[in-house]
Each structure stands twice: as C-alpha cells, then as structure tokens.
Design a protein around this motif. Sequence first.
Motif, PDB file in Angstrom:
ATOM      1  N   PRO A   1      16.286  22.033  -3.562  1.00 28.03           N
ATOM      2  CA  PRO A   1      16.194  23.431  -4.012  1.00 28.03           C
ATOM      3  C   PRO A   1      16.007  23.496  -5.532  1.00 28.03           C
ATOM      4  CG  PRO A   1      18.052  23.132  -2.514  1.00 28.03           C
ATOM      5  CD  PRO A   1      17.526  21.757  -2.834  1.00 28.03           C
ATOM      6  N   ASP A   2      15.272  24.498  -6.002  1.00 28.52           N
ATOM      7  CA  ASP A   2      15.060  24.659  -7.443  1.00 28.52           C
ATOM      8  C   ASP A   2      16.393  24.633  -8.170  1.00 28.52           C
ATOM      9  OD1 ASP A   2      12.381  24.842  -6.966  1.00 28.52           O
ATOM     10  OD2 ASP A   2      12.195  26.961  -7.470  1.00 28.52           O
ATOM     11  N   GLY A   3      16.435  23.908  -9.277  1.00 26.52           N
ATOM     12  CA  GLY A   3      17.636  23.818 -10.084  1.00 26.52           C
ATOM     13  C   GLY A   3      18.552  22.681  -9.695  1.00 26.52           C
ATOM     14  N   ASP A   4      18.289  22.033  -8.575  1.00 22.79           N
ATOM     15  CA  ASP A   4      19.128  20.927  -8.123  1.00 22.79           C
ATOM     16  C   ASP A   4      18.684  19.643  -8.824  1.00 22.79           C
ATOM     17  OD1 ASP A   4      20.935  19.389  -6.785  1.00 22.79           O
ATOM     18  OD2 ASP A   4      20.150  19.782  -4.785  1.00 22.79           O
ATOM     19  N   ASP A   5      19.567  19.096  -9.649  1.00 23.50           N
ATOM     20  CA  ASP A   5      19.270  17.893 -10.423  1.00 23.50           C
ATOM     21  C   ASP A   5      19.906  16.702  -9.733  1.00 23.50           C
ATOM     22  OD1 ASP A   5      19.014  15.855 -12.247  1.00 23.50           O
ATOM     23  OD2 ASP A   5      19.737  17.010 -13.956  1.00 23.50           O
ATOM     24  N   TRP A   6      19.096  15.892  -9.057  1.00 22.05           N
ATOM     25  CA  TRP A   6      19.621  14.764  -8.298  1.00 22.05           C
ATOM     26  C   TRP A   6      20.149  13.642  -9.183  1.00 22.05           C
ATOM     27  CZ3 TRP A   6      15.431  14.131  -3.951  1.00 22.05           C
ATOM     28  CH2 TRP A   6      15.618  15.133  -3.001  1.00 22.05           C
ATOM     29  N   THR A   7      19.965  13.736 -10.495  1.00 13.83           N
ATOM     30  CA  THR A   7      20.498  12.699 -11.370  1.00 13.83           C
ATOM     31  C   THR A   7      21.910  13.006 -11.807  1.00 13.83           C
ATOM     32  OG1 THR A   7      19.620  13.724 -13.362  1.00 13.83           O
ATOM     33  CG2 THR A   7      18.220  12.096 -12.245  1.00 13.83           C
ATOM     34  N   ALA A   8      22.357  14.231 -11.595  1.00 14.18           N
ATOM     35  CA  ALA A   8      23.705  14.611 -12.010  1.00 14.18           C
ATOM     36  C   ALA A   8      24.726  13.842 -11.167  1.00 14.18           C
ATOM     37  CB  ALA A   8      23.922  16.107 -11.837  1.00 14.18           C
ATOM     38  N   PRO A   9      25.803  13.351 -11.790  1.00 12.92           N
ATOM     39  CA  PRO A   9      26.812  12.621 -11.012  1.00 12.92           C
ATOM     40  C   PRO A   9      27.512  13.551 -10.023  1.00 12.92           C
ATOM     41  CG  PRO A   9      27.541  12.955 -13.275  1.00 12.92           C
ATOM     42  CD  PRO A   9      26.130  13.455 -13.195  1.00 12.92           C
ATOM     43  N   LEU A  10      27.740  13.026  -8.822  1.00 14.64           N
ATOM     44  CA  LEU A  10      28.422  13.817  -7.807  1.00 14.64           C
ATOM     45  C   LEU A  10      29.930  13.776  -8.011  1.00 14.64           C
ATOM     46  CD1 LEU A  10      26.392  12.787  -4.644  1.00 14.64           C
ATOM     47  CD2 LEU A  10      26.166  14.852  -6.018  1.00 14.64           C
ATOM     48  N   ILE A  11      30.436  12.667  -8.534  1.00 13.06           N
ATOM     49  CA  ILE A  11      31.860  12.508  -8.779  1.00 13.06           C
ATOM     50  C   ILE A  11      32.041  12.197 -10.266  1.00 13.06           C
ATOM     51  CG2 ILE A  11      33.933  11.166  -8.231  1.00 13.06           C
ATOM     52  CD1 ILE A  11      32.600  10.548  -5.520  1.00 13.06           C
TER      53      ILE A  11
ATOM     54  N   ASN B   1       0.812  -1.221   0.000  1.00 13.40           N
ATOM     55  CA  ASN B   1       0.000   0.000   0.000  1.00 13.40           C
ATOM     56  C   ASN B   1       0.849   1.277   0.000  1.00 13.40           C
ATOM     57  OD1 ASN B   1       0.958  -0.062   2.628  1.00 13.40           O
ATOM     58  ND2 ASN B   1      -1.000   0.546   3.537  1.00 13.40           N
ATOM     59  N   ARG B   2       2.093   1.172  -0.494  1.00 11.28           N
ATOM     60  CA  ARG B   2       2.990   2.332  -0.559  1.00 11.28           C
ATOM     61  C   ARG B   2       3.746   2.339  -1.877  1.00 11.28           C
ATOM     62  NH1 ARG B   2       0.638   3.608   3.458  1.00 11.28           N
ATOM     63  NH2 ARG B   2       1.443   4.263   5.449  1.00 11.28           N
ATOM     64  N   ILE B   3       4.046   3.542  -2.333  1.00 13.66           N
ATOM     65  CA  ILE B   3       4.920   3.746  -3.488  1.00 13.66           C
ATOM     66  C   ILE B   3       5.940   4.800  -3.081  1.00 13.66           C
ATOM     67  CG2 ILE B   3       5.091   4.524  -5.885  1.00 13.66           C
ATOM     68  CD1 ILE B   3       2.113   3.797  -6.212  1.00 13.66           C
ATOM     69  N   TRP B   4       7.222   4.516  -3.293  1.00  9.82           N
ATOM     70  CA  TRP B   4       8.303   5.468  -3.044  1.00  9.82           C
ATOM     71  C   TRP B   4       8.879   5.870  -4.394  1.00  9.82           C
ATOM     72  CZ3 TRP B   4       7.472   1.269   0.048  1.00  9.82           C
ATOM     73  CH2 TRP B   4       7.366   1.496   1.411  1.00  9.82           C
ATOM     74  N   VAL B   5       9.053   7.175  -4.604  1.00 14.83           N
ATOM     75  CA  VAL B   5       9.535   7.674  -5.890  1.00 14.83           C
ATOM     76  C   VAL B   5      10.588   8.752  -5.663  1.00 14.83           C
ATOM     77  CG1 VAL B   5       8.882   8.849  -8.025  1.00 14.83           C
ATOM     78  CG2 VAL B   5       7.294   7.262  -6.966  1.00 14.83           C
ATOM     79  N   ARG B   6      11.698   8.649  -6.398  1.00 12.23           N
ATOM     80  CA  ARG B   6      12.633   9.769  -6.532  1.00 12.23           C
ATOM     81  C   ARG B   6      12.419  10.278  -7.940  1.00 12.23           C
ATOM     82  NH1 ARG B   6      17.841  10.245  -8.550  1.00 12.23           N
ATOM     83  NH2 ARG B   6      18.081   7.978  -8.569  1.00 12.23           N
ATOM     84  N   TRP B   7      12.014  11.537  -8.068  1.00 13.43           N
ATOM     85  CA  TRP B   7      11.615  12.079  -9.359  1.00 13.43           C
ATOM     86  C   TRP B   7      12.417  13.329  -9.705  1.00 13.43           C
ATOM     87  CZ3 TRP B   7      10.082  17.051  -8.774  1.00 13.43           C
ATOM     88  CH2 TRP B   7       9.533  17.423  -7.536  1.00 13.43           C
ATOM     89  N   ARG B   8      12.316  13.666 -10.976  1.00 16.16           N
ATOM     90  CA  ARG B   8      12.920  14.893 -11.498  1.00 16.16           C
ATOM     91  C   ARG B   8      11.929  15.498 -12.487  1.00 16.16           C
ATOM     92  NH1 ARG B   8      16.387  14.382 -16.069  1.00 16.16           N
ATOM     93  NH2 ARG B   8      16.232  12.192 -15.534  1.00 16.16           N
ATOM     94  N   MET B   9      11.771  16.811 -12.429  1.00 16.77           N
ATOM     95  CA  MET B   9      10.898  17.527 -13.357  1.00 16.77           C
ATOM     96  C   MET B   9      11.755  18.479 -14.179  1.00 16.77           C
ATOM     97  SD  MET B   9       7.923  20.312 -12.612  1.00 16.77           S
ATOM     98  CE  MET B   9       9.080  21.672 -12.671  1.00 16.77           C
TER      99      MET B   9
ATOM    100  N   VAL C   1      13.714  24.912 -16.271  1.00 13.56           N
ATOM    101  CA  VAL C   1      13.209  24.597 -14.941  1.00 13.56           C
ATOM    102  C   VAL C   1      13.619  23.166 -14.624  1.00 13.56           C
ATOM    103  CG1 VAL C   1      11.135  24.261 -13.539  1.00 13.56           C
ATOM    104  CG2 VAL C   1      11.226  26.137 -15.184  1.00 13.56           C
ATOM    105  N   ILE C   2      14.275  22.977 -13.491  1.00 13.70           N
ATOM    106  CA  ILE C   2      14.660  21.652 -13.038  1.00 13.70           C
ATOM    107  C   ILE C   2      14.305  21.550 -11.565  1.00 13.70           C
ATOM    108  CG2 ILE C   2      16.543  20.023 -12.619  1.00 13.70           C
ATOM    109  CD1 ILE C   2      18.069  21.437 -14.912  1.00 13.70           C
TER     110      ILE C   2
END
Length: 127
Positions: A116-126, A73-81, A92-93
């Motif tokens: 925060p606006d503009g923060d793209d969590w898919t971008a590689p950190l390293i 009964n749960r769905i977990w999502v990491r999303w990007r717009m 807009v990201i």
Amino acid sequence: MDSMELMRVWTDEVWNAGNYDRVADCLGETYLRHDQLGNRAVTRDQATAQIQGLRDRVQDLHFWVDDFTVAPNRIWVRWRMTGTSAESGEPVIRSGLQVYRVTDGRLAETWAAGAPDGDDWTAPLIP
C-alpha cells in the motif's frame, strides 16, 4: 549486458537519472507487464512515456534496490521508491517486489506486486 549491469542501468540511469536514451538498451522490443493494471504489452516508447510521467508527478524520484537476486534469465528485486508529490508537496513512499524475465540481455517481461502507498518495507518491524 549481464543481469547485474542491466539492473544497475535500468534503476540508476533510466529511473533515477531520467536517461531515456538507455531504455532501448534495457528493454526488448516489446515488454510484457503483469501488475495491478492487468496484463499488457508495452513498447519502448510507451515505457519511456510512463517513466517520464511518473518522474513528472514525483519530484526527486529515487528507486532503491533493497534486495536483488539473479538467475540465468530472471531477476528478483525488492525495491522502494521515494520522492515528493509535485501536486501536494507530500512525501511519496512505495515498496514492491518485482520479478523480471531477461532475454538477450534485456528485460522482456515483469511481474510486479506493491505494498500500500506509504508502506516502507525497509522500516524495522521490531525496534
């Protein structure tokens, strides 16, 4: 519908394609939201108006599901717009995490947290 199909319809058909007729297939009569705006109950019509409003403000709006997990009964999502501001023409990201409670095959409640606006969590950190 099962949770996998529910998330596909909610993301691809409602948000990305603007098929508002599918909102009733995805949301319960009342949809409880917990996010930066506070806690509130949203009707299907109010949810549709909010989606339309964002799609009007962000041209070529597209939601990407980067991570997705389901439980009974749960769905977990990491999303990007992504999209383009209709006002400024600037990109807009947005990125976020969302947990949904599912009841009778529909989204009944959500807890959302965003970067925060503009923060793209898919971008590689390293590199």
